[in-house]
Design a protein around this motif. Structure first.
Motif: not given
Lengths: 377, 1163
Positions: A181, A183-187, A249-250, A300-301, A324, A326, B630-633, B640, B643-644, B744
């Motif tokens: 799962q 979906v979270e891209e993080g930063m 990313t995080t 993204g993604g 799932k 992204r 905002d995609r960066f720390t 950010a 966004r998720n 799961r």
């Protein structure tokens, strides 16, 4: 049972995936009309080399190519894996071309795979080995591939046209992949880069590094680009340099961009590379790749556009759970992958576009492929 | 009233809560309830004495605990489970059908005249059962064992166990062991109660050794009026209903269907033309195991592999009752479905409902007309009846009639199994979409009414219709609405559109967009909404779609295009650059197509990178960078995070955006969820997680409580482990695993429930528990001809790679009850996975060094390896082997059980080979060996290998000895060197290993394509062939044992050389004395004594005589004395014995007295 029914396909498109998926799902295939109308008809050298690689990794697979090379009959065998394998790749494509299917194939072998590939390590068309090492392998780990035994060692660099590079790939076996799962891209928390130069001055590297770092100045301080200057036997046979950038990313996603420039590209490949002849300065290459990385981040993604195909394949090979993921805009390769997956594994994805971020969330139920060739202890 | 008041005024009885009375009473109470006293009489005696011992005990306890734990398996079955298969098995004449009949009678109050095929019944609010009677032949037994969830083994108590029972048990054990319950019948044949009890005991213990101690064995004491006693059937049914089924690994990874109905749907013209043409059949049944995808290949047991031409989900013929809270089942909910038994009068198909009217009913209406005296006077004439009657006395052919009535009464499909069947093809709406059917009913209202009336005429049928709570409507089919076998799953929405937008190419896509917007859940609310909108919504739908077509669905772009429009895309491209194309070399063409989503060109380059450096932004500029800051720390973390979240929460929102004109009630509810979530940024992630966990925990708790209940029951049966304890001790690791699996599962459910029905089926396949109609084309006609409803039709899905053949290596053990060992390369019949086939194995054993050495015969009591060729199955699949399938065989038919270890495309079995040669020339330690090899080339292959003579002199092959025999330059003479000189009479051996080939023989059992009572014959063994053709077993004379004759060895005299003799010392010198004829002088001479000597001699003799006499006398005296003593002793003993007894008696008496006294004193 005596008569095998072949799946009939056409054209040379997504050749690697077709072979890979045919092998994994043990579907015999016949590919017709491979570049039947082209200038250079039939299978190209790298495709033949790939076939040979598949033959060496698996046991009792049958490959039949007709005289013109426009028709291929492939009956997959059992993936054996094994140690101390050596394969010299055709020099028309770089190692990334071979590594992409091989990584997945190795997972489902009878024994852990350890193979030495010789040839071109980096070129602008395919993934550079640095990227494979620093981004692709991390994607595999997400799917439950054990990190021990999963490694890519770059022993020598080799740039087109002569190659001479050498990498050692080890892939462990898995029983099955676990669904994700993701979906979270993080930063983006850090950007790492690897430049290399072989048989050219390391000045190229330095200028690339500086240029690339300049682009990130506005965004992130944690940028580190390593250099790797090779000379002598480790530098391969042709001069060239290249760069690979990976943003982490995080949330543990790796976004990558890479390219390589060959300084000594000969004219033998013909007119295709005429416009490439005037080389850009190294700074421009650095800026270009850095910008490309940012573009990928913007899209993204959880993976970059290059890795979409691999991601989808892995999702489709998972256990029969819902995966799932992204991704950013679907790349043509990704779309092709999706079609192939439906054709071979019967895995259909559902799409849920996310207009606010411009990404797509893909959901699928894995095909539940288990590693059948592993021996029962 | 008064009494009541009085009662209330009285004090209620108070129990003692402490003191000796309470203790005593509680003791008695405990004894009554049979609770064992936990208090040990001497607790200190069992305290830890030895630390080592205690440690060992603890380790043992822990190990036992661990052994109980199983790796939790993921349960991927969502929704309603299919009915559990209860197989009733037993030797012939033991009362199988009667048990099924009485159980069915018990559950549904229906009489089954004949048990044929599976019988599905609703047993409880959440449980359905499918009874299957196991046929008496081994093929049927195998297929039954593969599908059984519970096997009821019937045993004739008066006779004892029969081989069938054990064979069935063994088959089951190999194919994953389902639950087993034994039932003893024919117990009324015992006259003697004691004997009955003894037999029960004996059979029970034998049953237990085969399964496990405490396995349930039931006793049906006997028949009363040809039926089992109700009480016993009730007990049996209770045991059946409480049994919990556990998943079996092969079955959870493969979909399978146990067909309860088979129809031949071949066009009748085709059959008429050629009776033996390949048939198209449809099979119906519940999907079990795992989800079935559309493109899957299946294996029909006893027929072969086929790809599914069509799969359709049908409405459940035997649905579970609605989930209303109430106790038990109502009578009308006690459903019952057994199409092969000829009970169900209504049969549902994809596009038709078959009404089965009994013969006498048909007859009845006809006579009615003749007589002019309707029996059902009271009800008056019915429109439906009229219709039926008008149908019965037809003068015109059906086709002609059809033209008039515009009702399509006979669909294209005919049923093969039911001969007398009035077919009224009517379209059913499987998904229960009322709106659609209401629309249809509007179009031909009166006709529909007729149909309904036909139904309501017959009491039974009426009941059936009511069950569906009015959800079921039927429609007369029109001629142009012939079913499309291609559009299997796309259901009725599409069909409705078919009629309206005929020949619309983009239809598929539109459908998808519609389906995307709709939600999968069949909420009542949704349905009601549909009802409200009714026809209006339906006819408007296409318009809406057209309006919506502007924003195409991604799924359509990705999948839809690939199928149909690859060529179209190319054409488009051609149009654009038509002129340029003409002048360009062909290869250039592909380059144009490089980018874009439409990479449909067949020869496009295979490249995962899609780089377009041309339109790179200038990321050095700050404004450009701001977009992705905002995609960066370094950017805004909250944004950010949002966004998720957006995407997670906004899934539905985005749907609304795209398809705004659609109001989904489902989403409304979802929104509420997400509104909560959006309040916080980080919190909602956690919230979602928490919610998932909570769900998981709840599910787990449910599962556990179920399990503990079960365990309680087990314990009651005499297991003796305290479940609470073990539960508490269960290690955290397993708990964690279970929790993970549960999470799961919940996640999967969440994701899948978000999708609409069509997409879900596309993605996930048909869920287990759905009633499916499988269409299969080109099946041999024999399958239909020899179809026997008593034999189960098993359709099993084939996984990846399981349809290709290869070599398999298995660990095999000859069954201990099979009398003979198995011979390599004798064909055996194996039942493996879903398949049954004949193959030729080669047995082998693994040597110390890892070599697989061929064995001619299987070892007697040991496992060995077996290599054979056949369709591959995943490792760890068990299989069972037979040599003979005939039912009239007396012995135990199972020859071996086995498990697949791995598969390969190569075999590595080797057997020993000895090359024998003779020296033809010897030169010191070198010898030239002939006859060993045939050519010099062969020698080259063996250079360096070791050889040996019979006498044990070792050597090595060097090279081909060329021209060594000058006169005849023969080939194949090898020069070998030995450690010593060999003799010409020596024989030289070369020991080597030669690979053994496993024959590529695979012969599927086509038992369904022949009369069931005929035994299938495949390849014969050598033995069978020999006995048939009367060929004696070839005998190698050298291998015969002959009596060993040993000649007595004759040794030659030792000869010592003269020279040596001369040097020897005298003592060692051989003293050769020639043999004398006469004895020598010493021996011959006589001795004459002197007179003095004679005197002395006489004196000595005298003395000797005297002493001899003396000693004799002494001896006699001693003996006498001894005798006297013995007599004395015996006398004394008698006396003392007597005294002792007296003494003892006295002592005991006093002791006893004392004891009595003491006891009295105690009392």
């Amino acid at each position: 049972m005596g008569k095998t029914t072949y799946k009939r396909l056409k054209g040379s498109q997504s050749f690697r995936q077709r072979l890979l998926l045919a092998t994994l799902s043990s579907t015999p295939i016949i590919i017709d009309e491979i570049r039947a109308d082209d200038m250079i008809t039939g299978l190209l050298r790298h495709e033949m080399s790939l076939l040979r690689l598949f033959e060496s990794v698996s046991d009792d697979c049958v490959v039949e190519v007709n005289e013109t090379g426009t028709r291929l009959k492939y009956k997959p065998g059992i993936i054996m894996g094994g140690k101390n394998l050596v394969h010299s790749c055709a020099l028309t494509r770089s190692m990334g071309y071979y590594l992409e299917p091989l990584l997945v194939l190795g997972l489902f072998g009878k024994k852990p795979l350890s193979i030495r590939l010789k040839g071109v390590t980096d070129d602008p068309k395919d993934l550079s080995v640095d990227t494979v090492r620093n981004a692709t392998l991390h994607i595999l780990k997400r799917f439950g591939v054990p990190s021990e035994g999963l490694d890519l060692k770059i022993e020598a660099r080799g740039v087109a046209p002569e190659g001479g590079g050498e990498v050692l790939l080890t892939v462990p076996n898995v029983q099955s992949l676990t669904a994700v799962q993701w979906v979270e891209e993080g930063m983006v928390k850090k950007i790492r880069g690897w430049t290399f130069s072989a048989r050219v001055s390391s000045d190229f590297e330095h200028s690339m590094r500086f240029a690339a770092r300049g682009v990130f100045n506005n965004l992130l301080p944690d940028v580190h680009i390593f250099n790797d200057h090779k000379s002598g036997p480790h530098a391969g046979k042709s001069p060239g340099y290249g760069i690979s950038l990976v943003a982490e990313t995080t949330a543990g996603c790796y976004i990558s961009a890479d390219t390589a420039v060959s300084c000594g590209r000969a004219d033998e490949t013909g007119e295709i590379d005429v416009e490439r002849q005037e080389r850009k300065p190294a700074e421009d290459t650095g800026v270009e790749i850095a910008s490309w990385l940012l573009q990928e981040i913007e899209k993204g993604g959880v993976v970059d556009s290059t890795h979409q195909g691999l991601l989808f394949i892995l999702c489709a090979l998972c256990q029969q759970d819902v995966s799932k993921v992204r991704v950013g805009t679907l790349s043509p390769y990704g779309v092709e992958t999706l079609r192939n997956l439906k054709e071979f594994l019967g895995v259909t994805f559902s799409f849920r576009p996310d207009p606010s971020t411009g990404t797509v969330i893909l959901t699928c139920v894995g095909s539940g492929l288990i590693n059948l060739s592993r021996k029962l202890s | 009233m008064a009494a009541d008041d009085l009662m209330s005024s009285q004090k209620s009885h108070r129990m003692r809560k402490s003191g000796p009375t309470m203790r005593k009473k509680s003791e008695i109470d405990k004894k009554k309830r049979g609770v064992a006293d936990n208090k040990q009489p001497n607790p200190r005696a069992f305290s830890v004495r030895s630390v080592v011992k205690a440690k060992r005990l603890k380790i043992r306890a822990v190990e036992k605990e661990q052994r109980r734990i199983h790796l939790p398996t993921a349960d991927r079955t969502y929704g309603e489970p299919p009915p559990f298969v209860v197989v009733v098995q037993g030797p012939p004449g033991v009362g199988k059908s009667l048990v099924i009949k009485s159980l069915v009678k018990h559950f549904t109050h229906q009489n089954v005249p004949e048990v044929r095929g599976p019988i599905t019944i609703v047993q409880g609010k959440k449980k359905r059962i499918q009874f299957v009677e196991c046929p008496n032949d081994i093929n049927g037994m195998i297929d039954c064992a593969k599908v059984a969830d519970l096997a009821i083994l019937l045993i004739d108590g008066s006779y004892g166990f029969e081989m069938e029972t054990f064979e069935f048990l063994n088959i089951m054990q190999v194919h994953g062991f389902p639950k087993v319950m034994g039932v003893l019948t024919h117990l009324d044949k015992f006259k003697d109660v004691k004997k009955l009890r003894k037999t029960k005991q004996r059979l029970k213990h034998r049953f237990w050794t085969e399964i496990y101690n405490g396995a349930k064995l039931f006793y049906l004491s006997g028949l009363i009026h040809g039926k089992y006693s109700q009480r016993e059937v009730l007990n049996l049914s209770r045991f059946i209903s409480v049994i919990k089924f556990h998943p079996l690994s092969w079955r959870t990874s493969h979909p399978y269907v146990l067909a309860d109905r088979l129809e031949d749907v071949t066009p009748p013209e085709k059959v008429q033309m050629d009776k033996k043409c390949d048939r198209n059949i449809t099979l119906y049944g519940y999907l079990r195991g795992c989800n079935l995808k559309k493109g899957m290949k299946v294996h029909i047991a006893g027929v072969g592999d086929y790809s599914l031409a069509g799969v359709t989900a049908l409405p459940d013929p035997c649905p579970l009752p609605s989930a209303a809270k109430k106790k038990g089942l109502r009578d009308r909910e006690k459903l019952f479905y057994a199409p092969m038994s000829g009970i169900g009068d209504l049969l549902y198909d994809k596009d038709a409902v078959y009404i089965n009217i009994n013969d006498h009913l048909v007859q009845y209406s006809k006579t009615d007309e003749e007589n002019g005296e309707p029996a059902n006077k009271g009800r008056g004439k019915d429109v439906g009846e009229d219709l039926v009657k008008s149908l019965q006395n037809t003068k015109y052919s059906v086709d002609e009639k059809l033209d008039k009535t515009f009702i399509n009464l006979f669909g294209k499909k005919t049923s093969a199994s039911s001969e007398r069947k009035l077919e009224a093809d009517a379209q059913s709406s499987p998904e229960g979409s009322d709106a659609e059917s209401s629309e249809e009913s509007q179009s031909d209202d009166d006709v529909d009414d007729h149909e309904m009336d036909v139904d309501s005429n017959d009491g039974k049928i009426k009941e059936k219709t009511e069950l569906r709570g009015g959800r079921l409507r039927r429609k007369a089919i029109f001629k142009d609405e012939v079913d499309d076998s291609d559009e299997d799953g796309d259901d009725d929405d599409e069909e409705a559109e078919d009629a309206e937008s005929d020949g619309n190419e983009d239809e598929d896509g539109e459908d998808e967009s519609v389906s995307d917007s709709q939600d999968s859940d069949e909420d009542d609310v949704e349905e009601s909404e549909d009802k409200v909108l009714g026809n209006i919504s339906k006819w408007k739908e296409p318009l809406k779609e057209k309006g919506r077509k502007k924003n195409p669905n991604l799924m359509q772009i990705v999948y839809g295009a690939s199928a149909s429009s690859a060529t179209a895309l190319i054409n488009e491209n051609n149009e654009i650059s038509d002129d340029e194309d003409f002048f360009k070399p062909k290869g250039e063409h592909s380059k144009n197509l490089g980018g874009g989503l439409d990479a449909g060109h067949v020869n496009s380059e295979d490249c995962s990178k899609f780089v377009n450096y041309g339109n790179l932004k200038n990321w050095k500029e700050k404004e450009v960078c701001e977009d992705i800051r905002d995609r960066f720390t370094t950017g805004d973390w909250s944004k950010a995070a949002l966004r998720n979240k957006n995407s997670v929460a906004g899934d539905e929102g985005e749907d609304d955006e795209l398809y705004g004109d659609f109001e989904d009630l489902e989403t409304g509810e979802k929104h509420n969820d997400h509104e909560n979530m959006e309040s916080g940024t980080n919190e909602d992630v956690e919230a979602a997680e928490r919610r998932l966990k909570k769900l998981a925990l709840r599910a787990k708790f449910d599962a556990q409580s179920d399990k503990s209940e079960l365990e309680d029951e087990d314990n009651d049966n005499g297991d003796g482990i305290n479940p609470r304890n073990s539960e508490a001790k269960e290690p955290g690791f397993v708990d964690k695993l279970k929790e993970e699996l549960e999470i799961r599962k919940q996640m999967n459910l969440l994701e899948l429930n978000d999708l609409d029905e069509d997409t879900r089926i596309e993605i996930e396949g048909f869920r287990t528990g759905t009633y499916l109609r499988l269409e299969i084309h080109n099946v041999p006609y024999e399958m239909v001809d020899f179809f026997d409803p008593c034999h189960p039709v098993l359709i099993g899905g084939i996984g990846f790679g399981e349809d290709s053949a290869g070599y398999m290596q298995a660990r095999l053990k000859k069954h201990r009850w099979h009398k003979k060992v198995l011979k390599t390369r004798d064909p055996i019949i194996v039942s493996i996975g879903w398949r049954r086939y004949q193959t030729i194995p080669v047995y082998a054993i693994e040597d110390r060094n890892g070599r697989h050495r061929m064995l001619k015969y299987t070892p007697e009591h040991m496992h060995c390896l077996a290599m054979f060729w056949g369709p591959l199955v995943p490792p760890n699949t068990g299989f069972v082997a037979f040599q003979n399938l005939s039912s009239n065989q007396t012995g135990f038919r199972i020859t071996a059980t086995s498990v697949v270890l791995e598969y390969n495309h190569q075999t590595h079995i080797a057997k020993k080979i000895k090359l024998v040669g003779h020296p033809c020339k010897i030169k010191k330690n070198t010898a030239f060996i002939k006859d060993m090899f045939t050519s010099d080339l062969e020698i080259a292959r063996f250079e360096g290998s070791s050889v040996r003579t019979v006498s044990g002199i070792r050597g090595q092959v060097k090279k081909a000895g060329k021209n060594m025999l000058d006169n005849n330059a023969q080939e194949g003479i090898a020069r070998c060197t030995f450690e010593d000189q060999i003799k010409m009479s020596d024989i030289v051996f070369l020991r080597a290993w030669t690979p053994v080939e496993v024959p590529q023989f695979y012969n599927p059992l086509t038992t369904a394509l022949q009369p069931r009572d005929k035994t299938w014959t495949g390849m014969k063994t050598f033995r069978e062939l020999r006995s048939e053709h009367n060929i004696p077993i070839p005998v190698n004379k050298d291998s015969l044992y002959k009596p060993i004759e040993r000649k007595t060895k004759k040794f030659n005299p030792l000869v010592i050389p003269k020279k040596l003799q001369a040097e020897l010392p005298f003592a060692s010198k051989p003293k050769n004395k020639p043999a004398r004829k006469r004895p020598d002088l010493d021996a011959r001479r006589a001795v004459v004594m002197e007179p003095e000597e004679r005197k002395a001699h006489a004196v000595v003799q005298h003395y000797k005589l005297i002493s001899k006499v003396k000693t004799n006398k002494k001896k006699a005296k001693e003996q006498e004395k001894r005798k006297a003593y013995e007599a004395e002793k015996a006398k004394k003993e008698v006396v003392s014995k007597k005294r002792n007894r007296e003494e003892r008696r006295e002592r005991y008496r006093t002791e006893d007295k004392q004891k009595k006294k003491m006891r009295r004193g105690q009392d």
